[in-house]
Design an enzyme around this catalytic site. Structure first.
Site, PDB file in Angstrom:
ATOM      1  N   TYR A  38       0.853  -1.186   0.000  1.00 10.82           N
ATOM      2  CA  TYR A  38       0.000   0.000   0.000  1.00 10.82           C
ATOM      3  C   TYR A  38       0.888   1.235   0.000  1.00 10.82           C
ATOM      4  CZ  TYR A  38      -3.262   3.591   1.615  1.00 10.82           C
ATOM      5  OH  TYR A  38      -4.013   4.733   1.714  1.00 10.82           O
ATOM      6  N   GLU A  82      -3.623   7.539  -3.820  1.00  9.15           N
ATOM      7  CA  GLU A  82      -3.550   6.221  -3.198  1.00  9.15           C
ATOM      8  C   GLU A  82      -3.276   5.173  -4.271  1.00  9.15           C
ATOM      9  OE1 GLU A  82      -6.192   3.946   0.134  1.00  9.15           O
ATOM     10  OE2 GLU A  82      -7.212   4.471  -1.728  1.00  9.15           O
TER      11      GLU A  82
END
Length: 418
Positions: free
Chosen positions: A139, A227
């Site tokens: 991530y 993101e």
């Protein structure tokens, strides 16, 4: 421990920034985020936007085995469900015919995810992206750390799931690094990330240019959250940006016209779009108490006060400091059309906005809209005495309160009794 608490605060902030469309943010689709990453030099899979099953067939014929991804402005697509019962908004396909069959089941349907409104979102486009070999999902995000007044990088080796889930299940895996917006991604910052995350030389060499690309997008395009999830980790230590969710500051609309031309209004809530046309800032929420407030700060405080007394708001509505009789009546129209609303709180502090004008708007709306739910009214400030007199003479059965806390408590009581 102090650093961990700060990281958790930032994660909660980042999670709130995720789509759906929120106050002061523009969200763009995955394929658009991929295009931005590619333009700024970051590695992304080859992909193609399709709108028909035949286009999906052609794309897979050219690209080979692929993932077909529903293009909706919500997270959690892989675990979503379509109206027709098809499971998953992100699916792997091996050949062109399988792609065409799956596309025919996705296109024209509505996809519901854990983040979407109950009715879900219409799926009009699919993104067909080639498969990329990887051995782990990481991530990576770049956002604004409002507590420290600085941008921040968030990274975890436990990607592939929403960041709030990662933070809850593997908090030790989440690392946060503040940096200066003017300095950008410096060698010292990269070295710090490499040391604390535990990166190999190959991983550091691959991650650094991705961070630089994200920084360029973030700084040049007025980003609020970039993101990349998952960030695919390959056996050789290189990374590929598999999925991307980008949001941008609505306040930059006039200097980022190319970005705001990407806005997909079909993915937004109809009432929010109507409110915007009338100069109102309206966000649909999940409760049953409608509120009409002037000023974003007072609107947020009103939402908090209702929650404090055990209620739940059906909306956030800021009528602005220059509200007119016409815009206020539009606000009442939007709220009273919502069948969930059991009570309404009007909370006005009159500065530029005259309270007698607000009173006239309430009276007019009550006559034109046949409002049948109880309404609590709090008027303070400019011409409040005149406004309260007009409401009293109209004899509409309103509940008038002068105290902020009591007004919030009263509307919660009325909603629960409805």
């Amino acid at each position: 421990m102090v650093l961990q608490r700060a990281t958790h605060r930032l994660l909660r902030s980042a999670a709130k920034a995720l789509p759906r469309q929120q106050v002061r943010q523009l969200s763009i689709h995955e394929y658009q985020s991929h295009k931005l990453l590619s333009e700024f030099g970051a590695p992304v899979p080859k992909g193609r936007l399709v709108r028909t099953p035949d286009e999906a067939r052609s794309a897979v014929s050219d690209l080979g085995p692929c993932f077909i991804k529903a293009q909706v402005l919500d997270g959690g697509r892989a675990g979503g469900v379509f109206d027709n019962g098809v499971q998953g908004g992100v699916r792997a396909v091996r050949d062109p015919e399988e792609a065409a069959a799956l596309a025919s089941q996705m296109l024209g349907q509505r996809l519901r995810t854990r983040r979407s409104p109950k009715e879900g979102h219409a799926v009009n486009e699919l993104y067909v992206a080639e498969t990329v070999p990887f051995d782990a999902e990481w991530y990576l995000a770049m956002t604004i750390d409002r507590s420290n007044y600085a941008p921040a990088i968030i990274i975890s080796k436990k990607g592939g799931r929403d960041i709030d889930v990662i933070a809850q299940e593997h908090p030790e895996s989440v690392h946060t690094f503040n940096f200066g917006l003017s300095e950008g991604i410096t060698p010292a910052l990269v070295s710090d990330i490499s040391s604390k995350v535990g990166l190999s030389a190959a991983e550091t060499g691959s991650l650094a240019p991705i961070l630089s690309s994200m920084y360029q997008i973030f700084s040049q395009k007025d980003g609020t959250l970039l993101e990349v999830n998952p960030l695919a980790h390959s056996p050789d230590g290189s990374f590929t940006c598999l999925d991307a969710t980008f949001t941008f500051d609505n306040s930059a609309v006039h200097r980022q016209r190319d970005m705001f031309a990407l806005r997909d209004r079909s993915q937004e809530v109809a009432d929010e779009l109507e409110a915007e046309r009338h100069g109102l800032l309206y966000v649909k929420m999940d409760g049953d108490i409608g509120n009409v407030v002037n000023g974003a700060g007072l609107a947020m405080a009103t939402n908090d006060a209702i929650g404090f007394h055990g209620g739940a708001n059906s909306n956030f509505l800021d009528a602005g400091g220059k509200a007119t009789k016409e815009t206020m009546q539009q606000a009442f129209g939007i709220i009273t059309r919502d069948p969930r609303v059991k009570a309404i709180l009007v909370n006005i502090y009159g500065g530029l906005t005259r309270c007698d004008m607000i009173a006239e708007s309430i009276i007019g709306a009550s006559k034109e809209l046949d409002i049948r739910v109880p309404m609590v009214v709090r008027l303070q400030g400019t011409n409040s005495a005149e406004g309260l007199r007009l409401l009293a003479e109209a004899n509409l059965g309103l509940h008038v309160e002068s105290d902020f806390g009591r007004a919030a408590q009263r509307v919660v009581e009325l909603a629960k009794a409805a």
